[in-house]
Design an enzyme around this catalytic site. Structure first.
Site, mmCIF file in Angstrom:
data_model
loop_
_atom_site.group_PDB
_atom_site.id
_atom_site.type_symbol
_atom_site.label_atom_id
_atom_site.label_comp_id
_atom_site.label_asym_id
_atom_site.label_seq_id
_atom_site.Cartn_x
_atom_site.Cartn_y
_atom_site.Cartn_z
ATOM 1 N N GLY A 8 83.471 34.843 25.911
ATOM 2 C CA GLY A 8 81.830 34.915 25.904
ATOM 3 C C GLY A 8 81.397 35.573 24.524
ATOM 4 O O GLY A 8 82.068 35.839 23.615
ATOM 5 N N ASN A 9 80.146 35.452 24.621
ATOM 6 C CA ASN A 9 79.662 36.247 23.126
ATOM 7 C C ASN A 9 79.788 37.665 23.012
ATOM 8 O O ASN A 9 79.996 38.431 22.052
ATOM 9 C CB ASN A 9 77.968 35.971 22.964
ATOM 10 N N THR A 10 79.977 38.172 24.123
ATOM 11 C CA THR A 10 80.134 39.721 24.264
ATOM 12 C C THR A 10 81.568 40.224 24.721
ATOM 13 O O THR A 10 82.383 40.905 24.098
ATOM 14 C CB THR A 10 79.160 40.404 25.268
ATOM 15 N N ASN A 11 82.099 39.460 25.865
ATOM 16 C CA ASN A 11 83.456 39.734 26.228
ATOM 17 C C ASN A 11 84.149 38.646 26.380
ATOM 18 O O ASN A 11 83.791 37.387 26.660
ATOM 19 C CB ASN A 11 83.268 40.456 27.565
ATOM 20 N N ASP A 110 80.802 27.338 28.646
ATOM 21 C CA ASP A 110 80.628 28.010 30.065
ATOM 22 C C ASP A 110 79.910 27.649 31.133
ATOM 23 O O ASP A 110 79.989 27.558 32.175
ATOM 24 C CB ASP A 110 80.023 29.389 29.381
ATOM 25 N N ARG A 111 78.772 26.875 30.608
ATOM 26 C CA ARG A 111 77.988 26.273 31.513
ATOM 27 C C ARG A 111 78.621 25.120 32.315
ATOM 28 O O ARG A 111 78.344 24.593 33.330
ATOM 29 C CB ARG A 111 76.519 25.637 30.757
ATOM 30 N N ASP A 130 73.407 32.398 35.552
ATOM 31 C CA ASP A 130 74.574 33.561 35.092
ATOM 32 C C ASP A 130 73.894 34.499 34.287
ATOM 33 O O ASP A 130 73.245 34.012 33.262
ATOM 34 C CB ASP A 130 75.419 32.542 34.416
ATOM 35 N N THR A 133 75.220 37.175 28.100
ATOM 36 C CA THR A 133 74.446 37.691 26.852
ATOM 37 C C THR A 133 73.065 36.942 26.812
ATOM 38 O O THR A 133 72.056 37.572 26.415
ATOM 39 C CB THR A 133 75.160 37.167 25.648
ATOM 40 N N THR A 185 59.183 57.351 30.383
ATOM 41 C CA THR A 185 59.282 56.260 29.467
ATOM 42 C C THR A 185 60.558 55.681 29.938
ATOM 43 O O THR A 185 60.436 54.241 30.142
ATOM 44 C CB THR A 185 59.643 56.792 28.159
#
Length: 259
Positions: A8-11, A110-111, A130, A133, A185
């Site tokens: 994936g883009n992150t993991n 992935d899709r 899903d 990212t 905040t």
């Protein structure tokens, strides 16, 4: 023994499949500069720690949304596992049902994998949500074909963008706030992101159902899906290992074609 890899883009997730179950699953940060040798040292060390040093990997399937990573994964397979990986999205990787999209459109691997997995587990007429990212919505036809979808910014991406664009706003964790109206905040930001995405998902799902004009089951997947299920009944089913399951189905389908 099959090694399934989802980049994936992150993991990036590595999982060993023995034909009936996953023996172990590991997650690492996606880094395009990581070499095949580094992958092997990392993976073999973890396998040894879990008592899997005797496992002989002889087949690999890869799904990657980061094309630059695939080269080193191919080298990993050739050098250390003596095999040629099946790469989802490449012409030599067949899908049970071809996607029905505009000519020339390239659908994220992935899709496609999630579509195959969803159909294998739950049949057709699905919406797969899903939380990655990006937050994606994939529509699965009655015959299992990918029929299009929706792409929205991911939850963590939205929080990071808010923090980067507004100097006075901190970077906060994603969580369900104690109440909708925040008194500070952090609570205000968490409420905006949490309830904002509950509204986004439920709203898009409802519009897809209206557009399709038939009953559709909603499948949730991705690390944050269980968190957002707290806020509303967004999904009919939650599947933690949807993508990894889809990789095993696609691998089995391609292997059957060769026999």
């Amino acid at each position: 023994m099959l090694l399934a890899i989802d980049v994936g883009n992150t993991n990036t997730v590595f999982a060993i499949w023995d034909g009936t179950a996953f023996l172990e699953t590991w997650r690492t940060a996606t880094e395009v500069q990581r070499t095949a040798d580094q992958y092997y040292v990392w993976l073999s060390t973890l396998m040894k720690l879990r008592g899997l040093e005797e496992v002989m990997i002889d087949e690999v399937i890869v799904s990657s949304t980061v094309p630059r990573v695939v080269f080193n994964l191919r080298v990993l397979c050739n050098r250390y596992f003596d095999c040629r990986p099946v790469v989802v999205g490449r012409p030599d990787c067949a899908l049970p049902v071809a996607p029905r999209v505009d000519p020339g459109t390239q659908v994220g691997p992935d899709r496609l994998v999630n579509t195959v997995a969803g159909y294998d587990l739950h049949g057709g007429d699905l919406i797969v949500v899903d939380y990655g990212t990006a937050t994606t919505f994939d529509v699965v036809g009655s015959d299992g074909a990918y029929e299009g979808g929706v792409i929205a910014p991911g939850v963590n991406l939205s929080l990071q963008a808010l923090h980067d664009a507004a100097a006075a706003l901190p970077l906060v964790d994603v969580t369900m706030p104690p109440q909708v109206v925040g008194k500070n905040t952090v609570d205000c930001m968490q409420s905006g992101v949490f309830w904002g995405y509950v509204g986004l998902v439920s709203g898009i799902v409802q519009r897809i159902k209206e557009e399709r004009a038939r009953p559709m089951k909603v499948i949730g997947t991705g690390g944050l899906a269980p968190l957002f299920q707290q806020g509303d009944t967004l999904f009919d089913v939650f599947e933690d290992n949807l993508t990894m399951h889809g990789l095993t189905v696609i691998h089995r389908y391609n292997k059957d074609l060769q026999e």
